[in-house]
Design an enzyme around this catalytic site. Structure first.
Site, PDB file in Angstrom:
ATOM      1  N   ASP A 115      87.537  61.714  -0.708  1.00 28.45           N
ATOM      2  CA  ASP A 115      86.595  60.580  -0.803  1.00 28.45           C
ATOM      3  C   ASP A 115      85.724  60.752  -2.043  1.00 28.45           C
ATOM      4  O   ASP A 115      84.544  61.059  -1.961  1.00 28.45           O
ATOM      5  CB  ASP A 115      85.737  60.519   0.471  1.00 28.45           C
ATOM      6  CG  ASP A 115      84.757  59.353   0.446  1.00 28.45           C
ATOM      7  OD1 ASP A 115      84.973  58.402  -0.322  1.00 28.45           O
ATOM      8  OD2 ASP A 115      83.769  59.401   1.214  1.00 28.45           O
ATOM      9  N   CYS A 131      86.224  53.890  -3.934  1.00 31.72           N
ATOM     10  CA  CYS A 131      85.110  52.941  -3.839  1.00 31.72           C
ATOM     11  C   CYS A 131      84.963  52.153  -5.142  1.00 31.72           C
ATOM     12  O   CYS A 131      83.937  51.552  -5.401  1.00 31.72           O
ATOM     13  CB  CYS A 131      83.819  53.676  -3.493  1.00 31.72           C
ATOM     14  SG  CYS A 131      83.389  54.969  -4.645  1.00 31.72           S
TER      15      CYS A 131
HETATM   16  N1  SAH Z   1      82.542  61.785   0.763  1.00 31.84           N
HETATM   17  C1  SAH Z   1      81.109  61.560   0.712  1.00 31.84           C
HETATM   18  C2  SAH Z   1      80.685  60.686  -0.433  1.00 31.84           C
HETATM   19  C3  SAH Z   1      81.126  61.189  -1.752  1.00 31.84           C
HETATM   20  S1  SAH Z   1      80.059  60.740  -3.048  1.00 31.84           S
HETATM   21  C4  SAH Z   1      80.621  60.947   1.999  1.00 31.84           C
HETATM   22  O1  SAH Z   1      81.435  60.653   2.862  1.00 31.84           O
HETATM   23  O2  SAH Z   1      79.415  60.763   2.158  1.00 31.84           O
HETATM   24  C5  SAH Z   1      80.787  61.648  -4.326  1.00 31.84           C
HETATM   25  C6  SAH Z   1      80.491  63.121  -4.268  1.00 31.84           C
HETATM   26  O3  SAH Z   1      81.392  63.728  -5.160  1.00 31.84           O
HETATM   27  C7  SAH Z   1      79.107  63.527  -4.718  1.00 31.84           C
HETATM   28  O4  SAH Z   1      78.494  64.290  -3.722  1.00 31.84           O
HETATM   29  C8  SAH Z   1      79.330  64.352  -5.994  1.00 31.84           C
HETATM   30  O5  SAH Z   1      78.455  65.469  -6.081  1.00 31.84           O
HETATM   31  C9  SAH Z   1      80.740  64.803  -5.811  1.00 31.84           C
HETATM   32  N2  SAH Z   1      81.520  65.066  -7.016  1.00 31.84           N
HETATM   33  C10 SAH Z   1      81.584  64.325  -8.143  1.00 31.84           C
HETATM   34  N3  SAH Z   1      82.499  64.841  -8.986  1.00 31.84           N
HETATM   35  C11 SAH Z   1      83.002  65.946  -8.384  1.00 31.84           C
HETATM   36  C12 SAH Z   1      84.024  66.895  -8.726  1.00 31.84           C
HETATM   37  N4  SAH Z   1      84.667  66.821  -9.893  1.00 31.84           N
HETATM   38  N5  SAH Z   1      84.307  67.859  -7.844  1.00 31.84           N
HETATM   39  C13 SAH Z   1      83.667  67.930  -6.642  1.00 31.84           C
HETATM   40  N6  SAH Z   1      82.726  67.068  -6.271  1.00 31.84           N
HETATM   41  C14 SAH Z   1      82.398  66.073  -7.121  1.00 31.84           C
END
Ligand code: SAH
Length: 397
Positions: free
Chosen positions: A299, A339
């Site tokens: 996600d 999204c």
């Molecule tokens: N799955 C979450 C929402 C994800 S929001 C839920 O259900 O609430 C996106 C998230 O991805 C953020 O917390 C951000 O810190 C993380 N993120 C962004 N790029 C990333 C990467 N390359 N590796 C790991 N996490 C990442």
């Protein structure tokens, strides 16, 4: 009510009459109503080329979206009373859908309040304003929210980069109430402490709630990997549904710490581990180590923010799905989401299927996912339909 007129060019009223709420700058008859003559966010009567009024809206002379329609006809001013009315209509839906006051209360255009998002966390409301028109109404919105909900706090999380297009400053601060106390999102039977200032968006992603409900019949006794876990929404819900072991992975140290605290708060810490890592690197490391999970959840944040990033972004979704499949056990479940409004639903599934063929796997699509009903889609505004995902079974070929 006397409002200055924003005149549309010939035939440029068709989209508005079909239900859309946006006027693009090239649709404005700037000879009759020069955009530069309006203040950012000023209320206007939107009028067609035959001088027939369409409705009341607000203008932003600096944005590609030059105006947004708020009300059809000219009977209603853009004021506190209209906002109270719209809030009550929005609230009626959410109160019918959810037993507890934890939901997206206002989803912009879909709830007749273009440019405004309000998420409710019990007696706390977190708002996001995207446009100059709504920014101008901030005091009226605050009054309306206080009148309708009497919240303990109203926070403004006005730090989205789209605000720069409207020449608005970025900030996050308390708009009503006293500082202090924790802000909690409730989902399932779980509590998640959120941070309305330092967190992602409003602090919580209610849009996935009904999708996370799907985990109930998928995770009992299983090993679950929650990638891009943020505060552990998917992972902790999986643990609560009886997963034997859950690993949450996120790049943000604050998110990982909060996930651990939330796991403890809900009595799930024994079965939940939160790891700070880049998702792609971590999946590759798991693949090299031949680690396997029964359920893998992907996600990520939006990989396609602008249309022109489609090619690169859609490839990233496919790569991610392939990596996910490579750490799945033999008959495993993959949940993959996007999204990005610019990622079509079908393209997300195509990418999974291509990845599956590349890895010589077979995929069955079990459930198609979408944003929850507290994020209602406006059928005339495709931009309001952004979240898509799939629950897939992955088998050897
Ligand atoms: N799955 C979450 C929402 C994800 S929001 C839920 O259900 O609430 C996106 C998230 O991805 C953020 O917390 C951000 O810190 C993380 N993120 C962004 N790029 C990333 C990467 N390359 N590796 C790991 N996490 C990442």
């Amino acid at each position: 009510m006397e409002l200055p007129a924003l005149y549309l060019k010939r035939n440029e009223d068709a989209r508005l009459r079909a239900g859309h709420l946006w006027v693009f700058s090239n649709e404005v008859d700037v000879a009759r109503s020069p955009l530069g003559a309006f203040e950012p966010g000023q209320a206007v009567a939107i009028v067609d080329y035959r001088d027939k009024p369409i409705g009341v809206g607000y203008v932003n002379p600096n944005s590609l979206i030059a105006a947004r329609l708020v009300s059809r006809g000219l009977d209603h001013a853009l004021d506190r009373s209209l906002i109270v009315h719209r809030l009550n209509i929005a609230l009626a839906l959410r109160e019918q859908l959810y037993p507890q006051p934890y939901y997206r209360l206002v989803y912009g255009e879909s709830d007749g309040l273009p440019g405004l998002v309000l998420d409710r966390f019990g007696d706390v409301v977190v708002g996001q304003i995207a446009t100059a028109g709504m920014e101008r109404l901030k005091d009226a919105i605050t009054d309306a929210v206080v009148k309708v909900l009497k919240p303990r706090q109203l926070w403004w999380k006005n730090d989205s980069s789209i605000r720069t297009m409207e020449q608005l400053p970025e900030y996050a601060d308390l708009g009503h109430g006293e500082y202090g106390g924790e802000v909690v999102a409730r989902e399932g039977d779980l509590e998640f402490v959120i941070d309305p200032v330092g967190g992602q968006k409003t602090g919580w992603f209610y849009d996935q709630r009904e999708n996370r409900d799907q985990l109930a019949r998928l995770v009992k006794g299983k090993r679950v990997l929650d990638m891009f876990s943020y505060l552990g929404g998917w992972g902790l819900r999986a643990a609560a549904y009886g997963a034997s072991e859950v690993v949450c992975v996120d790049a943000s140290a604050a998110a990982v710490e909060a996930t651990q605290r939330n796991a403890e708060r809900n009595g799930l810490a024994e079965r939940v581990t939160a790891i700070r890592a880049d998702a792609f690197d971590h999946l590759k490391a798991l693949r090299e180590a031949r680690e396997r999970y029964d359920v893998v959840i992907l996600d990520p944040p939006a990989f396609i923010k602008r249309k022109k990033d489609f090619k690169e972004g859609s490839l990233a979704y496919r790569r991610l799905a392939e990596l996910g499949m490579q750490v799945l056990s033999k008959d495993g479940i993959l949940v993959t989401c996007s999204c990005s409004h610019h990622m079509p639903r079908a393209a997300l599934l195509d990418g999974v299927q291509q990845g599956a063929r590349h890895l010589d796997r077979q995929v069955q699509m079990l459930v198609s996912l979408q944003q929850g009903p507290d994020h209602p889609v406006h059928p005339a505004i495709p931009e309001t339909d952004y979240l898509k995902g799939y629950v897939l079974r992955v088998l050897p070929a």
